[in-house]
Design an enzyme around this catalytic site. Structure first.
Site, mmCIF file in Angstrom:
data_model
loop_
_atom_site.group_PDB
_atom_site.id
_atom_site.type_symbol
_atom_site.label_atom_id
_atom_site.label_comp_id
_atom_site.label_asym_id
_atom_site.label_seq_id
_atom_site.Cartn_x
_atom_site.Cartn_y
_atom_site.Cartn_z
ATOM 1 N N GLU A 139 11.137 26.713 2.092
ATOM 2 C CA GLU A 139 10.491 25.964 3.257
ATOM 3 C C GLU A 139 9.730 24.759 2.773
ATOM 4 O O GLU A 139 9.219 24.823 1.774
ATOM 5 C CB GLU A 139 9.602 26.756 3.999
ATOM 6 N N LYS A 141 6.316 22.898 2.539
ATOM 7 C CA LYS A 141 4.803 23.324 2.523
ATOM 8 C C LYS A 141 4.266 22.154 3.305
ATOM 9 O O LYS A 141 4.149 21.280 2.921
ATOM 10 C CB LYS A 141 4.194 23.496 1.265
ATOM 11 N N ASP A 143 1.556 20.031 5.449
ATOM 12 C CA ASP A 143 0.254 19.720 5.022
ATOM 13 C C ASP A 143 -0.768 19.708 6.400
ATOM 14 O O ASP A 143 -0.816 18.616 6.649
ATOM 15 C CB ASP A 143 0.223 18.348 4.192
ATOM 16 N N TYR A 257 4.494 24.325 13.194
ATOM 17 C CA TYR A 257 5.746 25.114 12.730
ATOM 18 C C TYR A 257 5.157 26.433 12.626
ATOM 19 O O TYR A 257 4.191 26.612 11.838
ATOM 20 C CB TYR A 257 6.124 24.424 11.414
ATOM 21 N N LYS A 352 4.660 22.352 -5.817
ATOM 22 C CA LYS A 352 4.240 21.164 -5.563
ATOM 23 C C LYS A 352 4.952 19.655 -5.624
ATOM 24 O O LYS A 352 5.891 19.827 -6.446
ATOM 25 C CB LYS A 352 2.892 21.064 -6.120
ATOM 26 N N CYS A 449 -6.495 -20.864 6.377
ATOM 27 C CA CYS A 449 -5.290 -19.903 5.833
ATOM 28 C C CYS A 449 -5.241 -20.204 4.248
ATOM 29 O O CYS A 449 -5.079 -21.386 3.839
ATOM 30 C CB CYS A 449 -4.222 -20.499 6.536
ATOM 31 N N CYS A 452 -1.455 -22.509 3.852
ATOM 32 C CA CYS A 452 -1.347 -23.736 4.388
ATOM 33 C C CYS A 452 -2.499 -24.468 4.605
ATOM 34 O O CYS A 452 -2.638 -25.520 4.820
ATOM 35 C CB CYS A 452 -0.499 -23.474 5.596
ATOM 36 N N CYS A 467 -4.169 -17.432 11.225
ATOM 37 C CA CYS A 467 -3.685 -18.862 10.739
ATOM 38 C C CYS A 467 -3.322 -19.668 11.847
ATOM 39 O O CYS A 467 -2.308 -19.000 12.678
ATOM 40 C CB CYS A 467 -2.929 -18.865 9.414
ATOM 41 N N CYS A 473 2.797 -23.405 8.672
ATOM 42 C CA CYS A 473 2.644 -22.557 7.411
ATOM 43 C C CYS A 473 3.848 -21.936 6.763
ATOM 44 O O CYS A 473 4.621 -21.125 7.415
ATOM 45 C CB CYS A 473 1.661 -21.680 7.975
#
Ligand code: IVH
Length: 722
Positions: A139, A141, A143, A257, A352, A449, A452, A467, A473
């Site tokens: 299955e 794992k 988190d 789950y 893991k 910016c 440009c 910008c 630009c």
């Protein structure tokens, strides 16, 4: 660390025995104890860790190794003596009738990890090589955080966190707000056991997490006090579950789950008599619990290793974080034989994957210019392997975030990379060392910016600095072209970042329509561009000309118009002219745009403004003049837009010169036609390309009209010319 896997995947310890001064060892052990206590408190009690799990694991292992080598210095209250969480004030403690166990972690992330587990199981069961392979359930794992759900006579009566495994917290009120958790079990051929404790993982999907953090950032930007962003989905989930106010918990989208059991009535008292873990998973599914479709039966070590590999390859594409695979012996009688060591079953292991959070150093802070001129501070990092790739850049989102997290050059930071989400700096690791502060300046957004030189402004009430150069630009032009050419938009295969850089920097193209004016000579003259790749690009450009209205609308890069909105617009209006009008005055009004599903005032205004700009209209007109086209009325299936081929049945055969089969099918269907696989009297017409075979013969035989690609396109264009 999740509440119980305090065993890291990599352990690079400086061997403690190398220290010859025992006092130093004792000092280091004390220091580690202090650090670990501090971090455990932040993690378990405050839900706000300030170092990554992998780093905690490293410290923990270092202390374990030192304690093993120098038991005389081990402290009675050492963090290694206590594994797991604690009960928060404010929740009623719940004693688990069947303890909530942890799983042994296999730190070897390679396939050999699966072999080691299988070999151990076989040894414990006294099996020889001649004996058949053991059956496991593999299955993901998940988190998130473990939860125990108690049902009495089919009704949810209590939800409890794991806590220290013996005693958890009663979080029933909050858990009831999770839509995926049944409040009552569904009827099933299996009788409902009078008592059923279901164990599983409460987690937050990555998209829900990103959306939650976006909302949090907006609240913070609007000056809300006491709000914070969350470092990862697991923390956000833990925070939500332990939120004392269920109303707030309800606003945090959680998922669940089921993967195991606690107390269950035995068969003699009305519980089901099942022989395997997998059968239990099926039973749980039938009673209404979400059970991962990824759970699968695997036999033997090689099969487990293959599962690990497969799941690992899918990891980024999953909508939620996983940190490994879990293998469980499938047969319950074998599980009983194998039993437990302390609080870990011998019949299960967690295998893991590389961590999704790591620490590294900030080398600099750059500013990137996005398609809409948004300036994003990006941390340049010392390369670090995280979430399976080497990361050297991580977003800081915006000025406020960069300042709130107080990320500066020289800092040690936690980087998170999960899924295909851009790597992010989630926080700065507080300095504890002896070294005096050698930090850079706090970040401030630039006034111009960086690409440009146009003024950069942050409007009142806005989070982002932008910008003002627009398509002047270069950075914005590049992004606009890349956006247009991406697969989900108009799709120009092979037109990637490097090429766009060359084209824009070399002044070969300035605007989107220039793309379609490119010639072989101009292209082949680009550095590193062979004739063949130049021709490929021209072919790809040619192929891209036939697109769809939603793709085209999305490709224009109108602010706030993503793929979904583009589809809704196309569906609603059917034709581009209904949105942009022949003149700006005839363009759809804000009110008309508001009538589109899911379009609110901000989006409506943005679309309206876009089509009022002469330069945007010019770009659209030029693209069309260059031959970019689509079937009008596309996607209008459930609207009133015209469907010229409604009721027609069409058969495709042979290879068309420019359209792929899927494209042709999509276009026909969008125009209302049904695309069939074989020719019959009911066939309205056949579209034939090169090497058409028996279907074409059959059509001729039956006297059915045959079109080529050009004929099909002409047919689909009909409403446009009307
Ligand atoms: S089974 C006896 N299955 O991992 C084994 N746990 O270290 C009990 N977890 O606290 C757990 N996905 O939070 C199991 N598919 C899965 C899991 C899983 C995640 C977590 C769970 C538990 C921890 C065990």
């Amino acid at each position: 660390m999740s509440t119980d896997d305090l065993f890291p995947e990599s352990f690079e310890s400086n061997v403690p025995l190398a220290l010859d001064c025992v006092d130093l060892v004792a000092m280091e052990m004390d220091h580690l104890c202090q650090q670990l206590h501090h971090h455990a408190h932040r993690y378990y009690v405050l839900d706000a860790p300030d170092i990554p799990d992998a780093e905690y694991d490293r410290l923990f292992q270092r202390l374990q190794a030192l304690e093993a080598a120098h038991p005389e210095h081990a402290r009675p209250g050492s963090p290694t003596q206590r594994v797991g969480g604690r009960v928060l004030d404010g929740f009623v403690p719940v004693r688990h009738r069947v303890p909530m166990l942890s799983i042994r972690t296999e730190t070897d992330t390679e396939p050999t990890g699966a072999q080691a587990f299988d070999a151990r199981i076989r040894r414990e069961l006294g099996l020889s090589e001649a004996d058949p392979a053991i059956e496991y359930v593999a299955e993901p794992k998940f988190d998130g955080l473990a939860m125990s759900l108690r049902y009495e006579h089919g009704v949810l009566v209590q939800a409890a966190t794991r806590g220290d495994g013996e005693t958890g917290e009663d979080v029933t009120q909050n858990i009831r707000t999770i839509g995926q958790i049944p409040l009552r079990l569904m009827a099933h051929t299996l009788a409902l056991p009078p008592v059923l404790e279901v164990r599983g993982e409460v987690y937050m999907r990555r998209d829900d997490f990103e959306a939650l953090n976006d909302r949090q950032r907006q609240k913070i930007a609007a000056g809300a006090k006491g709000e914070k962003t969350f470092v990862n989905p697991r923390n956000a989930a833990a925070g939500a579950v332990r939120q004392l106010d269920p109303a707030i918990a309800a606003q945090r989208p959680l998922s669940f789950y089921a993967y195991g059991l606690g107390e269950v009535s035995p068969p003699s008292e009305g519980g089901p008599d099942l022989a395997t873990h997998f059968e239990w998973l099926q039973a749980l599914k039938h009673w209404g619990f979400p059970v991962s479709p990824l759970a699968s039966i695997e036999s033997g070590a090689a099969s487990l290793a293959a599962f690990h590999q497969r799941l690992g390859a899918q990891r980024d594409a999953l909508p939620f974080d996983i940190d490994g695979a879990v293998y469980k012996v499938n047969r319950l009688d074998l599980q009983r034989t194998l039993g437990f060591v302390t609080r870990e079953p011998r019949w299960a292991v967690a295998h893991k994957y590389p961590a999704q959070e790591q620490m590294t150093t900030v080398l600099g802070i750059d500013v990137q210019v996005g398609r809409t001129g948004k300036l994003t501070p990006v941390a340049k990092l010392a390369p670090v392997f995280v979430g399976g790739v080497t990361v050297t850049n991580a977003t800081l989102h915006n000025e406020d975030e960069a300042r709130r997290k107080d990320v500066r050059v020289g800092d040690t930071v936690i980087v998170r990379r999960a899924g295909d989400v851009i790597p992010e700096v989630v926080g700065v690791v507080p300095r504890t060392g002896v070294e005096p502060d050698a930090r850079g300046e706090p970040y401030t957004a630039p006034t111009h910016c960086p690409v440009c030189g146009s003024a950069a402004v942050r409007e009142e009430g806005e989070i982002d600095t932008r910008c003002t150069g627009g398509l002047f630009c270069g950075a914005q032009r590049k992004q606009a072209i890349l956006h247009f050419a991406q697969r989900r938009a108009v799709e120009v295969e092979g037109l990637g970042e490097k090429l766009v850089d060359q084209l824009v920097d070399g002044n070969v193209i300035r605007t989107l329509p220039d793309l379609y004016k490119l010639g072989l000579v101009a292209l082949a003259s680009l550095e590193r561009m062979a004739d063949k790749s130049a021709q490929n690009l021209l072919d790809a450009l040619e192929a891209s000309k036939l697109t769809t209205l939603p793709r085209f609308l999305f490709g224009l890069g109108i602010r706030h118009v993503g793929e979904a909105t583009a589809k809704d617009l196309a569906k609603h209006f059917g034709r581009l002219s209904a949105i942009m009008g022949d003149t700006p005055e005839q363009a759809a009004t804000v009110d008309q745009l508001l009538a589109v599903r899911d379009v609110g005032p901000v989006v409506a205004q943005s679309i309206h403004t876009f089509f009022q700009q002469p330069h945007n209209r010019e770009v659209v007109e030029q693209l069309r003049a260059c031959g970019v086209t689509w079937a009008e009325g596309e996607g209008a299936a459930d609207s009133l837009a015209p469907q010229p081929l409604a009721g027609k049945t069409v058969v495709l055969t042979g290879t068309l010169p420019t359209l792929s089969r899927d494209q042709a099918k999509d276009m026909l269907e969008a125009a209302g036609a049904k695309v069939a696989g074989s020719v019959s009297k009911k066939t309205s017409f056949v579209v034939a390309g090169a090497e058409a075979g028996s279907k074409l013969d059959k059509a001729r035989e039956l006297g059915i009209e045959v079109l080529d690609e050009a004929g099909l396109l002409a047919l689909l264009q009909m409403p446009t010319s009307a």
